[in-house]
Design a protein around this motif. Structure first.
Motif, mmCIF file in Angstrom:
data_model
loop_
_atom_site.group_PDB
_atom_site.id
_atom_site.type_symbol
_atom_site.label_atom_id
_atom_site.label_comp_id
_atom_site.label_asym_id
_atom_site.label_seq_id
_atom_site.Cartn_x
_atom_site.Cartn_y
_atom_site.Cartn_z
ATOM 1 N N TRP A 163 0.859 -1.187 0.000
ATOM 2 C CA TRP A 163 0.000 0.000 0.000
ATOM 3 C C TRP A 163 0.895 1.237 0.000
ATOM 4 C CZ3 TRP A 163 -4.977 0.371 -1.010
ATOM 5 C CH2 TRP A 163 -5.684 1.530 -0.684
ATOM 6 N N ARG A 164 0.769 2.063 -1.045
ATOM 7 C CA ARG A 164 1.642 3.208 -1.227
ATOM 8 C C ARG A 164 0.966 4.493 -0.768
ATOM 9 N NH1 ARG A 164 2.629 -0.384 -5.265
ATOM 10 N NH2 ARG A 164 4.831 -0.938 -5.614
ATOM 11 N N VAL A 165 1.762 5.556 -0.692
ATOM 12 C CA VAL A 165 1.237 6.846 -0.240
ATOM 13 C C VAL A 165 0.184 7.365 -1.211
ATOM 14 C CG1 VAL A 165 1.865 9.226 0.316
ATOM 15 C CG2 VAL A 165 3.387 7.366 0.970
ATOM 16 N N SER A 166 0.393 7.142 -2.503
ATOM 17 C CA SER A 166 -0.603 7.598 -3.488
ATOM 18 C C SER A 166 -1.943 6.898 -3.277
ATOM 19 C CB SER A 166 -0.085 7.346 -4.900
ATOM 20 O OG SER A 166 0.205 5.966 -5.091
ATOM 21 N N ASN A 167 -1.906 5.594 -2.959
ATOM 22 C CA ASN A 167 -3.150 4.885 -2.654
ATOM 23 C C ASN A 167 -3.796 5.434 -1.385
ATOM 24 O OD1 ASN A 167 -1.133 2.206 -3.594
ATOM 25 N ND2 ASN A 167 -2.740 2.980 -4.907
ATOM 26 N N ALA A 168 -2.984 5.723 -0.383
ATOM 27 C CA ALA A 168 -3.519 6.241 0.874
ATOM 28 C C ALA A 168 -4.147 7.617 0.695
ATOM 29 C CB ALA A 168 -2.417 6.292 1.925
ATOM 30 N N LEU A 169 -3.555 8.483 -0.130
ATOM 31 C CA LEU A 169 -4.130 9.807 -0.381
ATOM 32 C C LEU A 169 -5.517 9.691 -0.995
ATOM 33 C CD1 LEU A 169 -0.988 11.698 -1.754
ATOM 34 C CD2 LEU A 169 -2.219 12.207 0.354
ATOM 35 N N ALA A 170 -5.646 8.820 -1.983
ATOM 36 C CA ALA A 170 -6.955 8.644 -2.620
ATOM 37 C C ALA A 170 -7.988 8.081 -1.644
ATOM 38 C CB ALA A 170 -6.812 7.731 -3.833
ATOM 39 N N ARG A 171 -7.603 7.107 -0.801
ATOM 40 C CA ARG A 171 -8.550 6.505 0.140
ATOM 41 C C ARG A 171 -8.981 7.506 1.200
ATOM 42 N NH1 ARG A 171 -10.499 1.637 1.445
ATOM 43 N NH2 ARG A 171 -11.057 1.245 3.637
ATOM 44 N N ILE A 172 -8.067 8.336 1.684
ATOM 45 C CA ILE A 172 -8.429 9.335 2.702
ATOM 46 C C ILE A 172 -9.431 10.328 2.131
ATOM 47 C CG2 ILE A 172 -7.531 11.262 4.068
ATOM 48 C CD1 ILE A 172 -4.995 9.651 4.490
ATOM 49 N N ARG A 173 -9.194 10.777 0.919
ATOM 50 C CA ARG A 173 -10.123 11.742 0.316
ATOM 51 C C ARG A 173 -11.516 11.122 0.140
ATOM 52 N NH1 ARG A 173 -7.455 16.288 -1.619
ATOM 53 N NH2 ARG A 173 -5.172 16.096 -1.794
ATOM 54 N N LEU A 174 -11.581 9.875 -0.319
ATOM 55 C CA LEU A 174 -12.874 9.220 -0.495
ATOM 56 C C LEU A 174 -13.565 8.980 0.849
ATOM 57 C CD1 LEU A 174 -12.019 6.614 -3.287
ATOM 58 C CD2 LEU A 174 -13.328 8.737 -3.520
ATOM 59 N N THR A 175 -12.802 8.612 1.863
ATOM 60 C CA THR A 175 -13.387 8.366 3.182
ATOM 61 C C THR A 175 -13.933 9.656 3.786
ATOM 62 O OG1 THR A 175 -11.801 6.573 3.490
ATOM 63 C CG2 THR A 175 -12.942 7.363 5.444
ATOM 64 N N LEU A 176 -13.259 10.778 3.567
ATOM 65 C CA LEU A 176 -13.737 12.056 4.095
ATOM 66 C C LEU A 176 -15.040 12.485 3.439
ATOM 67 C CD1 LEU A 176 -10.431 14.131 4.453
ATOM 68 C CD2 LEU A 176 -11.816 13.137 6.274
ATOM 69 N N VAL A 177 -15.313 12.015 2.240
ATOM 70 C CA VAL A 177 -16.599 12.338 1.606
ATOM 71 C C VAL A 177 -17.743 11.671 2.361
ATOM 72 C CG1 VAL A 177 -17.952 12.081 -0.501
ATOM 73 C CG2 VAL A 177 -15.537 12.694 -0.643
ATOM 74 N N ASP A 178 -17.545 10.389 2.756
ATOM 75 C CA ASP A 178 -18.588 9.671 3.511
ATOM 76 C C ASP A 178 -18.579 10.021 4.983
ATOM 77 O OD1 ASP A 178 -19.245 8.411 1.129
ATOM 78 O OD2 ASP A 178 -17.875 6.733 1.507
ATOM 79 N N HIS A 179 -17.430 10.367 5.519
ATOM 80 C CA HIS A 179 -17.301 10.700 6.945
ATOM 81 C C HIS A 179 -16.557 12.034 7.067
ATOM 82 C CE1 HIS A 179 -18.521 6.568 7.975
ATOM 83 N NE2 HIS A 179 -17.728 6.196 6.999
ATOM 84 N N PRO A 180 -17.244 13.153 6.830
ATOM 85 C CA PRO A 180 -16.561 14.451 6.871
ATOM 86 C C PRO A 180 -16.037 14.807 8.249
ATOM 87 C CG PRO A 180 -18.931 14.733 6.668
ATOM 88 C CD PRO A 180 -18.676 13.278 6.497
ATOM 89 N N GLU A 181 -16.568 14.162 9.311
ATOM 90 C CA GLU A 181 -16.066 14.461 10.647
ATOM 91 C C GLU A 181 -14.707 13.831 10.906
ATOM 92 O OE1 GLU A 181 -18.059 10.531 10.871
ATOM 93 O OE2 GLU A 181 -18.428 12.451 9.890
ATOM 94 N N GLY A 182 -14.263 12.927 10.010
ATOM 95 C CA GLY A 182 -12.988 12.258 10.196
ATOM 96 C C GLY A 182 -13.133 11.049 11.095
ATOM 97 N N GLY A 183 -12.068 10.695 11.761
ATOM 98 C CA GLY A 183 -12.095 9.543 12.642
ATOM 99 C C GLY A 183 -10.694 9.052 12.947
ATOM 100 N N GLU A 184 -10.652 7.908 13.604
ATOM 101 C CA GLU A 184 -9.363 7.334 13.938
ATOM 102 C C GLU A 184 -8.627 6.879 12.681
ATOM 103 O OE1 GLU A 184 -9.976 4.236 16.695
ATOM 104 O OE2 GLU A 184 -10.816 5.524 18.261
ATOM 105 N N LEU A 185 -7.316 6.715 12.831
ATOM 106 C CA LEU A 185 -6.486 6.376 11.678
ATOM 107 C C LEU A 185 -6.892 5.048 11.054
ATOM 108 C CD1 LEU A 185 -3.924 7.173 9.998
ATOM 109 C CD2 LEU A 185 -2.597 5.808 11.608
ATOM 110 N N ARG A 186 -7.335 4.093 11.876
ATOM 111 C CA ARG A 186 -7.684 2.788 11.340
ATOM 112 C C ARG A 186 -8.889 2.830 10.417
ATOM 113 N NH1 ARG A 186 -9.572 0.057 17.070
ATOM 114 N NH2 ARG A 186 -11.245 1.545 17.594
ATOM 115 N N ARG A 187 -9.737 3.872 10.520
ATOM 116 C CA ARG A 187 -10.876 4.001 9.607
ATOM 117 C C ARG A 187 -10.409 4.206 8.165
ATOM 118 N NH1 ARG A 187 -15.626 8.239 10.857
ATOM 119 N NH2 ARG A 187 -16.307 6.468 12.137
ATOM 120 N N PHE A 188 -9.209 4.764 7.985
ATOM 121 C CA PHE A 188 -8.722 5.090 6.646
ATOM 122 C C PHE A 188 -7.801 4.017 6.085
ATOM 123 C CE2 PHE A 188 -9.673 8.946 8.941
ATOM 124 C CZ PHE A 188 -10.408 9.704 8.038
ATOM 125 N N LEU A 189 -7.599 2.928 6.851
ATOM 126 C CA LEU A 189 -6.730 1.859 6.382
ATOM 127 C C LEU A 189 -7.464 0.940 5.423
ATOM 128 C CD1 LEU A 189 -4.968 0.884 9.743
ATOM 129 C CD2 LEU A 189 -4.076 2.313 7.908
#
Length: 248
Positions: A163-189
């Motif tokens: 899992w690369r940084v580029s993949n992580a950037l895309a997943r974080i952005r998509l997760t923030l769309v569904d969960h704009p309040e954010g969350g713990e780091l494991r939610r974005f894994l």
């Protein structure tokens, strides 16, 4: 520098003028020459090498010898002979200076095997061959590519599927769309199957890449990273949520 009657300059210039008979060396004081030479040797004792001072001593000795022969010739014939010997001695000293300068130049140059090294000679295979070698070469040409020896293998590094940084950037952005309040780091894994090969390595790589991606987005102002205590849970907070928490 020598300061004598009718001459001001270095010792080698005095020898040169004496050889070409451009100066009256016979009227100069031997005492002044010796005193100035001794004073110069004492003054430069700690700054000039011993070899250099030895050369100066030889020059001064020859000058004194030539001066004595010019002062006390036994006869006119002896005076002429003394002048000839003086010229020979001066030329010999000049040759000695030239040889010493050439030796110093050679010593300062890079030496093969010590300062520089030559490339080892490669052995070139002999191109000579008999009738059998000629037939073998013709057979290889007639067979075409199939008859040629196999090409040497080229090493290619195997890049692991992590899992690369580029993949992580895309997943974080998509997760923030569904969960704009954010969350713990494991939610974005990412989800890693239990039976996948090298699961522990891929899990560690996913955590590291996600944390680096979060730091990059925090630098851009997209989100903020919060950790309440040392070694505590890491939370990713969206930018608007951060502003609301700060305002409250």
């Amino acid at each position: 520098m020598l300061h004598l009657d009718g001459f001001d300059g270095p010792m080698d210039l005095l020898l040169d003028l004496t050889e070409r008979q451009r100066i009256d060396f016979g009227r100069m004081s031997v005492r002044d020459l010796a005193e100035q030479f001794v004073a110069a040797m004492e003054r430069l004792a700690g700054r000039v090498s011993l070899e250099r001072r030895a050369d100066w001593l030889v020059l001064a000795t020859r000058l004194v010898l030539l001066r004595s022969r010019l002062l006390f010739p036994a006869s006119p014939e002896a005076a002429i002979e003394a002048e000839k010997e003086a010229g020979i001695e001066v030329r010999r000293l000049e040759e000695m200076v030239f040889v010493r300068a050439a030796a110093s130049w050679l010593t300062a140059r890079p030496r093969l095997g010590i300062d520089v090294f030559s490339r080892p000679a490669t052995t070139v295979p002999s191109r000579e061959g008999g009738y059998v070698a000629l037939m073998e070469a013709c057979l290889v040409v007639l067979r075409g590519r199939g008859g040629r020896p196999e090409e040497a293998l080229v090493y290619r590094q195997v890049v692991p599927d992590l899992w690369r940084v580029s993949n992580a950037l895309a997943r974080i952005r998509l997760t923030l769309v569904d969960h704009p309040e954010g969350g713990e780091l494991r939610r974005f894994l990412p989800i890693i199957a239990a039976d996948v090969a090298d699961r522990a390595l891929k899990a560690r790589a996913a955590v590291a890449s996600t944390l680096l991606a979060g730091l990059e987005l925090a630098r851009e102002g997209v989100l903020a990273i919060d950790q309440e205590s040392d070694f505590g849970l890491v939370r990713l907070i969206a930018g608007r949520q951060k502003e609301e928490l700060a305002a409250g």
